[in-house]
Design an enzyme around this catalytic site. Structure first.
Site, short mmCIF file in Angstrom:
data_model
loop_
_atom_site.label_atom_id
_atom_site.label_comp_id
_atom_site.label_asym_id
_atom_site.label_seq_id
_atom_site.Cartn_x
_atom_site.Cartn_y
_atom_site.Cartn_z
N SER A 164 0.80 -1.23 0.00
CA SER A 164 0.00 0.00 0.00
C SER A 164 0.83 1.27 0.00
O SER A 164 0.25 2.37 -0.09
CB SER A 164 -0.95 0.01 1.20
OG SER A 164 -2.05 -0.83 0.97
N SER A 222 -6.43 3.51 4.44
CA SER A 222 -5.75 2.68 3.43
C SER A 222 -6.74 1.86 2.61
O SER A 222 -6.46 0.72 2.21
CB SER A 222 -4.71 1.76 4.08
OG SER A 222 -3.78 1.29 3.12
N LYS A 252 0.11 3.72 -2.71
CA LYS A 252 -0.92 4.76 -2.65
C LYS A 252 -0.34 6.16 -2.52
O LYS A 252 -1.06 7.14 -2.71
CB LYS A 252 -1.88 4.46 -1.50
CG LYS A 252 -2.73 3.21 -1.77
CD LYS A 252 -3.44 2.69 -0.55
CE LYS A 252 -4.20 1.41 -0.90
NZ LYS A 252 -4.62 0.65 0.28
#
Length: 382
Positions: free
Chosen positions: A64, A124, A67
């Site tokens: 993640s 997230s 991102k």
């Protein structure tokens, strides 16, 4: 006032090896920490110097942490006003069906871009990330192309994205060094949005979720950035702290637990603040030197930097810094503001730390006919 005087190297260019990141001198004097992680890097964002690293160029799955690039492109779209924070978008079936961490979007309820940003950054959420990518790029595939184009522009030479959320894919890779560049650019380029990364929790659809970056609650100087986790990537964290005016950024990849990524990141940040000082040498637009200019309407020109100049050194070593200004034997007009005319060579204990291009801070037009004649006479006299 500068920390030290600048000596000038003449009559020719200094021939010394350039070093963009001054790592070796600092590391040679400071015991580097050993972390329970696959790879890590500690960066002083003020100076751009890497303070310690391990396998920082090894390819890894960013999970993640991906991102950060998705957010960067969304921030850019907001600034360009192609989307707006209050704009509401319909939830796609693809976004609603995303697995992993989620914001819990509802197909029946349009959602504001502002909420999607918080869902992606604080929670997230893969569903929020997917919908933002579709909104900005038109489709996931088009957005991924934008991600890779931006990565290339930033010089992230070991990074390739295949999706906006960081879902596992063997072709979806980055490195600790590339991720440090991306995070630093996000902080510097979009300060108006950076505060979202420091928010401790966010509630959407009557579901309150905490920020997965536990350092926000353990260390009040930490104000971001992003966690990541998949089974193959392990537990990862990019964290940034600011103590006084001194900002450090840590990248810790591939630990075996949430607690480990938190503690190892804190260990890395504390190491940087304990053993290093960021010394501000010159302010932006401050004249480092004002050498003579030949054949110009002005007889001299101030030289300096367009940004505040910092250098990071081992704790207490700032007084031993030395600087030399390397310039051509004669500076000839015309000169343009921002034109590189030489370099400042910084050294510590007779070891070169950095060689930095130095620029003219003002325009210098060529002299008129009488001025040019007088300058020619002076050249012959000398």
């Amino acid at each position: 006032m500068p920390l030290f005087s600048v000596s000038r190297v003449l009559p020719c260019w200094c021939l010394l090896l350039s070093s963009l990141f001054a790592v070796s001198t600092a590391q040679a004097q400071v015991p580097a920490p050993d972390l329970a992680a696959k790879a890590w890097l500690l960066l002083d964002t003020n100076s751009g110097q890497v303070l310690t690293e391990r396998d920082a160029d090894a390819p890894v799955e960013p999970a993640s942490l991906t991102k950060l690039m998705t957010a960067y492109l969304v921030f850019a779209a907001l600034r360009q006003q192609t989307i707006s924070l209050e704009q509401k978008v319909n939830v796609s079936k693809t976004a609603r069906a995303m697995s992993g961490s989620r914001m819990f979007l509802d197909l029946r309820t349009p959602v504001a871009i502002k909420d999607l940003l918080h869902g992606m950054i604080v929670q997230s959420g893969n569903d929020a990330t997917q919908l933002l990518a579709e909104t900005v790029g038109g489709s996931e595939a088009a957005f991924v192309e934008l991600m890779n184009r931006e990565a290339q522009r930033m010089g992230l030479t070991h990074t390739r994205f295949t999706n906006p959320s960081g879902l596992p894919d063997r072709q979806h890779v980055s490195t600790a060094r590339d991720l440090s560049v991306l995070a630093t650019r996000l902080i510097a380029d979009f300060p108006e949005f950076y505060s979202i990364y420091s928010e401790h929790e966010f509630e959407y659809n009557h579901i309150r979720q905490p920020n997965r970056n536990r350092l926000l609650r353990l260390d009040p100087t930490v104000d971001g950035l992003k966690t990541g986790h998949t089974d193959s990537a392990g537990f990862c964290l990019i964290a940034s702290a600011k103590r006084g005016d001194h900002r450090l950024l840590s990248v810790v990849l591939g630990t075996n637990s949430d607690d480990a990524r938190t503690q190892e990141s804190l260990k890395l940040l504390n190491f940087g603040y304990q053993y290093f000082d960021a010394v501000k040498l010159y302010a932006a637009q401050q004249a480092v030197s004002t050498p003579q200019v030949w054949k110009g309407a002005s007889n001299s020109v101030p030289l300096g930097f367009t940004h505040d100049l910092y250098v990071t050194v081992p704790h207490g070593a700032g007084a031993r810094l030395k600087a030399q200004l390397a310039l051509p034997q004669k500076l000839l007009a015309p000169l343009s503001k921002g034109q590189v005319v030489g370099k400042l060579i910084l050294s510590l204990d007779d070891k070169v730390l950095q060689e930095l291009p130095i620029t003219a801070l003002e325009d210098v037009a060529p002299a008129g006919i009488f001025g040019r004649a007088w300058d020619t006479i002076k050249l012959w006299v000398k």
